[in-house]
Design a protein around this motif. Structure first.
Motif, PDB file in Angstrom:
ATOM      1  N   ALA A 164       0.834  -1.211   0.000  1.00  0.00           N
ATOM      2  CA  ALA A 164       0.000   0.000   0.000  1.00  0.00           C
ATOM      3  C   ALA A 164       0.864   1.255   0.000  1.00  0.00           C
ATOM      4  N   ASP A 165       1.985   1.188   0.712  1.00  0.00           N
ATOM      5  CA  ASP A 165       2.876   2.358   0.795  1.00  0.00           C
ATOM      6  C   ASP A 165       3.540   2.682  -0.539  1.00  0.00           C
ATOM      7  N   ILE A 166       3.677   1.661  -1.409  1.00  0.00           N
ATOM      8  CA  ILE A 166       4.341   1.877  -2.695  1.00  0.00           C
ATOM      9  C   ILE A 166       3.333   2.050  -3.825  1.00  0.00           C
ATOM     10  N   ALA A 167       2.052   1.905  -3.523  1.00  0.00           N
ATOM     11  CA  ALA A 167       1.020   1.888  -4.570  1.00  0.00           C
ATOM     12  C   ALA A 167       0.992   3.165  -5.400  1.00  0.00           C
ATOM     13  N   ALA A 168       1.180   4.300  -4.756  1.00  0.00           N
ATOM     14  CA  ALA A 168       1.077   5.571  -5.484  1.00  0.00           C
ATOM     15  C   ALA A 168       2.136   5.683  -6.574  1.00  0.00           C
ATOM     16  N   VAL A 169       3.374   5.302  -6.263  1.00  0.00           N
ATOM     17  CA  VAL A 169       4.423   5.401  -7.279  1.00  0.00           C
ATOM     18  C   VAL A 169       4.289   4.281  -8.312  1.00  0.00           C
ATOM     19  N   LEU A 170       3.702   3.158  -7.913  1.00  0.00           N
ATOM     20  CA  LEU A 170       3.408   2.121  -8.902  1.00  0.00           C
ATOM     21  C   LEU A 170       2.398   2.632  -9.922  1.00  0.00           C
ATOM     22  N   ARG A 171       1.377   3.313  -9.445  1.00  0.00           N
ATOM     23  CA  ARG A 171       0.359   3.855 -10.355  1.00  0.00           C
ATOM     24  C   ARG A 171       0.961   4.847 -11.342  1.00  0.00           C
TER      25      ARG A 171
ATOM     26  N   SER B   8      13.343  -1.789 -12.306  1.00  0.00           N
ATOM     27  CA  SER B   8      14.676  -1.364 -11.875  1.00  0.00           C
ATOM     28  C   SER B   8      14.578  -0.435 -10.673  1.00  0.00           C
ATOM     29  N   ALA B   9      13.688   0.525 -10.743  1.00  0.00           N
ATOM     30  CA  ALA B   9      13.519   1.466  -9.634  1.00  0.00           C
ATOM     31  C   ALA B   9      12.920   0.794  -8.412  1.00  0.00           C
ATOM     32  N   LEU B  10      12.121  -0.234  -8.636  1.00  0.00           N
ATOM     33  CA  LEU B  10      11.502  -0.959  -7.524  1.00  0.00           C
ATOM     34  C   LEU B  10      12.553  -1.548  -6.594  1.00  0.00           C
ATOM     35  N   GLN B  11      13.679  -1.984  -7.143  1.00  0.00           N
ATOM     36  CA  GLN B  11      14.715  -2.623  -6.330  1.00  0.00           C
ATOM     37  C   GLN B  11      15.250  -1.671  -5.256  1.00  0.00           C
TER      38      GLN B  11
ATOM     39  N   ALA C 116      13.299   1.088  -4.260  1.00  0.00           N
ATOM     40  CA  ALA C 116      12.143   1.674  -3.582  1.00  0.00           C
ATOM     41  C   ALA C 116      11.597   0.789  -2.475  1.00  0.00           C
ATOM     42  N   MET C 117      11.854  -0.514  -2.545  1.00  0.00           N
ATOM     43  CA  MET C 117      11.370  -1.450  -1.536  1.00  0.00           C
ATOM     44  C   MET C 117      12.511  -2.345  -1.072  1.00  0.00           C
ATOM     45  N   PRO C 118      12.522  -2.747   0.191  1.00  0.00           N
ATOM     46  CA  PRO C 118      13.539  -3.687   0.658  1.00  0.00           C
ATOM     47  C   PRO C 118      13.266  -5.089   0.129  1.00  0.00           C
ATOM     48  N   ALA C 119      14.301  -5.912   0.075  1.00  0.00           N
ATOM     49  CA  ALA C 119      14.110  -7.304  -0.332  1.00  0.00           C
ATOM     50  C   ALA C 119      13.173  -7.992   0.634  1.00  0.00           C
ATOM     51  N   GLY C 120      12.365  -8.883   0.106  1.00  0.00           N
ATOM     52  CA  GLY C 120      11.418  -9.600   0.938  1.00  0.00           C
ATOM     53  C   GLY C 120      10.173  -9.959   0.154  1.00  0.00           C
ATOM     54  N   ALA C 121       9.182 -10.484   0.856  1.00  0.00           N
ATOM     55  CA  ALA C 121       7.986 -11.008   0.199  1.00  0.00           C
ATOM     56  C   ALA C 121       7.204  -9.938  -0.550  1.00  0.00           C
ATOM     57  N   ALA C 122       7.039  -8.773   0.044  1.00  0.00           N
ATOM     58  CA  ALA C 122       6.235  -7.727  -0.595  1.00  0.00           C
ATOM     59  C   ALA C 122       6.828  -7.336  -1.944  1.00  0.00           C
ATOM     60  N   ARG C 123       8.142  -7.115  -1.964  1.00  0.00           N
ATOM     61  CA  ARG C 123       8.767  -6.739  -3.237  1.00  0.00           C
ATOM     62  C   ARG C 123       8.684  -7.870  -4.242  1.00  0.00           C
TER      63      ARG C 123
ATOM     64  N   GLY D 190      12.086 -10.977  -5.397  1.00  0.00           N
ATOM     65  CA  GLY D 190      11.549 -11.014  -6.747  1.00  0.00           C
ATOM     66  C   GLY D 190      12.445 -11.702  -7.748  1.00  0.00           C
ATOM     67  N   LEU D 191      11.894 -11.895  -8.925  1.00  0.00           N
ATOM     68  CA  LEU D 191      12.619 -12.548 -10.016  1.00  0.00           C
ATOM     69  C   LEU D 191      13.804 -11.713 -10.480  1.00  0.00           C
ATOM     70  N   THR D 192      13.657 -10.399 -10.501  1.00  0.00           N
ATOM     71  CA  THR D 192      14.744  -9.529 -10.969  1.00  0.00           C
ATOM     72  C   THR D 192      16.015  -9.761 -10.168  1.00  0.00           C
ATOM     73  N   GLU D 193      15.895  -9.747  -8.852  1.00  0.00           N
ATOM     74  CA  GLU D 193      17.062  -9.953  -7.998  1.00  0.00           C
ATOM     75  C   GLU D 193      17.520 -11.403  -8.014  1.00  0.00           C
ATOM     76  N   ALA D 194      16.588 -12.344  -8.117  1.00  0.00           N
ATOM     77  CA  ALA D 194      16.962 -13.760  -8.137  1.00  0.00           C
ATOM     78  C   ALA D 194      17.833 -14.085  -9.343  1.00  0.00           C
ATOM     79  N   LEU D 195      17.522 -13.497 -10.484  1.00  0.00           N
ATOM     80  CA  LEU D 195      18.350 -13.708 -11.677  1.00  0.00           C
ATOM     81  C   LEU D 195      19.772 -13.202 -11.454  1.00  0.00           C
ATOM     82  N   LYS D 196      19.908 -12.092 -10.747  1.00  0.00           N
ATOM     83  CA  LYS D 196      21.236 -11.567 -10.429  1.00  0.00           C
ATOM     84  C   LYS D 196      21.967 -12.490  -9.464  1.00  0.00           C
ATOM     85  N   LEU D 197      21.237 -13.031  -8.487  1.00  0.00           N
ATOM     86  CA  LEU D 197      21.851 -13.939  -7.522  1.00  0.00           C
ATOM     87  C   LEU D 197      22.382 -15.202  -8.200  1.00  0.00           C
ATOM     88  N   VAL D 198      21.658 -15.689  -9.202  1.00  0.00           N
ATOM     89  CA  VAL D 198      22.129 -16.858  -9.941  1.00  0.00           C
ATOM     90  C   VAL D 198      23.481 -16.571 -10.574  1.00  0.00           C
TER      91      VAL D 198
END
Length: 327
Positions: A64-71, A77-80, A82-89, A252-260
């Motif tokens: 909910a806190d990130i919804a406004a900038v998502l809209r 790329s910016a999401l990485q 804007a939000m900490p790693a974890g389930a929500a991101r 998320g998938l974006t960071e997981a691909l980097k971790l691989v």
């Protein structure tokens, strides 16, 4: 057009319950993010991880806190940042991947440069219990080529011996969920080696896993909880031979691909794991599974009912997701 953002909590019953060293669960509790631009819809699912203080409510609040900038068009790329790693991101990131794929008329795998997705063999999990109960559950799953055995600390030598006797042909991987300590470590390691276990996942608590540094072993030892959310694999190689990459922890998938890529550059074996979720949570992880040495994406197989449409399983063979589900 401005995006519509929705985050909804959902519950799915677990068939027969699910027990690990630190908890017993009867339901999978997930949060589904839905992003709609009026013509296309993208979805992502996450599973809050209590070990890191996550709850359904805290994850929904983060979204909910990130919804406004998502809209307003926040990019992946910016999401990485804007939000900490974890389930929500993770849920937001995977929903953005799905939305991008739908808008482009291409698969998420193609957008990620992964190539054509192929079926993979997933592990099937045996919950921790008494040796007798675990043997009974294992016999019912002994036709599966890869079994993941949950362990709990003292007595695990008897548990793993019982499981091996019940499934003599299956490849075994075990997950202690940080339950071992110095009082049982050597005995349990010896039992795993005697049973021909292929991989031991997080045997010791992450805060006291220095015992793993430099010990001689014939079994691959894999970091799970020691690979903390938002952290790289740096520093783990002296203690671990493999890393378990989970989208909910990576964020998320974006960071997981980097971790691989990071893990491969440091000569780690790769396990793609999951929290207990539905096919929607597993679908993005199938991209990572294409490059993994061990695949553990059996969440939907443990549910009394999966969402529809879901992933297609034939025994332990997991097929790539269809666009109607994700990606």
């Amino acid at each position: 057009m401005t995006l519509s953002v929705n985050a909804a909590a959902e519950r799915f019953e677990i068939a027969g319950g699910f027990k690990i060293s630190r908890e017993t669960r009867t339901h999978a509790q997930v949060v589904v993010v839905t992003l709609t631009d009026g013509e296309h819809t993208g979805r992502g699912e996450c599973v809050p991880y209590p070990r890191y203080g996550e709850t359904l409510e805290s994850v929904q609040t983060q979204i909910a806190d990130i919804a406004a900038v998502l809209r307003d068009g926040l990019t992946r790329s910016a999401l990485q940042e804007a939000m900490p790693a974890g389930a929500a991101r993770n849920a937001v990131d995977c929903a953005l991947w799905d939305l991008e794929a739908k808008k482009a008329g291409k698969s998420a795998a193609e957008l990620a440069g992964v190539g054509l997705l192929k079926p993979v063999t997933t592990a099937f999990t045996i919950s921790v219990d008494t040796p007798e109960v675990m043997a009974e559950k294992t016999r019912a799953a002994a036709h599966r080529p890869l079994l993941k055995v949950k362990l709990a600390g003292p007595g695990d030598d008897e548990r793993i011996a019982a499981v091996r006797k019940a499934a003599p042909e299956s490849t075994l991987i075990v997950d202690a969920n940080e339950a071992w300590d110095e009082s049982c470590f050597e005995r349990n390691m010896a039992a795993c080696e005697a049973a021909g276990v292929a991989l031991i996942e997080q045997p010791l608590p992450s805060k006291s896993d220095d015992l793993l540094a430099g010990i001689t072993r014939s079994v691959t030892i894999c970091a799970d909880e020691s690979l903390h959310p938002g952290k790289s694999v740096d520093g783990l190689r002296r203690k671990y031979d493999a890393v378990n990459i989970k989208l909910d922890k990576a964020g998320g998938l974006t960071e997981a691909l980097k971790l691989v890529d990071q893990a491969r550059s440091q000569d780690f074996k790769i396990m793609i794991g999951c929290m207990l979720g539905t096919s929607l949570a597993m679908a993005p992880a199938v991209l990572i599974a294409q490059k993994a040495d061990f695949v553990d994406l059996d969440g939907p197989l443990l549910l009394a009912r999966d969402r529809s449409p879901g992933l297609r399983f034939e025994g332990s063979t997991l097929f790539p997701p269809q666009p109607e589900l994700w990606g």
